[in-house]
Design a protein around this motif. Sequence first.
Motif, mmCIF file in Angstrom:
data_model
loop_
_atom_site.group_PDB
_atom_site.id
_atom_site.type_symbol
_atom_site.label_atom_id
_atom_site.label_comp_id
_atom_site.label_asym_id
_atom_site.label_seq_id
_atom_site.Cartn_x
_atom_site.Cartn_y
_atom_site.Cartn_z
ATOM 1 N N LEU A 1 0.832 -1.204 0.000
ATOM 2 C CA LEU A 1 0.000 0.000 0.000
ATOM 3 C C LEU A 1 0.864 1.250 0.000
ATOM 4 N N TYR A 2 1.886 1.246 0.813
ATOM 5 C CA TYR A 2 2.769 2.404 0.928
ATOM 6 C C TYR A 2 3.507 2.659 -0.378
ATOM 7 N N GLU A 3 4.114 1.614 -0.942
ATOM 8 C CA GLU A 3 4.953 1.781 -2.128
ATOM 9 C C GLU A 3 4.155 2.019 -3.403
ATOM 10 N N LYS A 4 3.036 1.330 -3.568
ATOM 11 C CA LYS A 4 2.318 1.386 -4.838
ATOM 12 C C LYS A 4 1.200 2.414 -4.883
ATOM 13 N N ARG B 1 3.706 8.458 -4.151
ATOM 14 C CA ARG B 1 3.602 8.700 -5.585
ATOM 15 C C ARG B 1 4.923 9.089 -6.228
ATOM 16 N N ASN B 2 5.756 9.879 -5.536
ATOM 17 C CA ASN B 2 6.998 10.348 -6.153
ATOM 18 C C ASN B 2 8.193 9.468 -5.802
ATOM 19 N N LYS B 3 7.961 8.366 -5.131
ATOM 20 C CA LYS B 3 8.985 7.356 -4.824
ATOM 21 C C LYS B 3 10.204 7.922 -4.100
ATOM 22 N N GLU C 1 3.625 16.430 -1.196
ATOM 23 C CA GLU C 1 3.777 16.262 -2.644
ATOM 24 C C GLU C 1 2.976 15.055 -3.128
ATOM 25 N N ASP C 2 2.975 13.984 -2.344
ATOM 26 C CA ASP C 2 2.196 12.802 -2.706
ATOM 27 C C ASP C 2 0.702 13.111 -2.656
ATOM 28 N N LEU C 3 0.270 13.838 -1.636
ATOM 29 C CA LEU C 3 -1.130 14.224 -1.521
ATOM 30 C C LEU C 3 -1.530 15.107 -2.696
ATOM 31 N N ARG C 4 -0.661 16.032 -3.069
ATOM 32 C CA ARG C 4 -0.930 16.919 -4.202
ATOM 33 C C ARG C 4 -1.103 16.093 -5.482
ATOM 34 N N SER C 5 -0.272 15.090 -5.665
ATOM 35 C CA SER C 5 -0.362 14.223 -6.839
ATOM 36 C C SER C 5 -1.680 13.455 -6.853
#
Length: 105
Positions: free
Chosen positions: A43-46, A50-52, A59-63
């Motif tokens: 769940l965390y990685e995939k 999002r930006n790995k 930034e992940d939330l924005r994506s």
Amino acid sequence: SGLALKKAGKMASIGLGLSFVALQSLAYSGYIEVNHEKLEKELYEKVLDRNKDGKVDSEDLRSILEDVKKIVAHGLLEGESGENSKAIAGGGGFGLGFLGGLRSG
């Protein structure tokens, strides 16, 4: 459509909750085994990172929010400029009605 989504959301959450309780009961009884570490990692990685970069941040939330905006706006902003203003106005009216349905139901 807001009222329908609210009712469907309630039914989905009840179904999801009952499914979770059923799976937990089966795991407790020893019928199934859940690999929580693997589930969390996948769940965390995939899904969430999002930006790995190894962490879940704004930034992940924005994506994720950008992807949601693309899905919601699909088909609303296409065509000539005159059609765009009608689509935006129609989307605004739909949005207000949708929120009204969510609140009143």
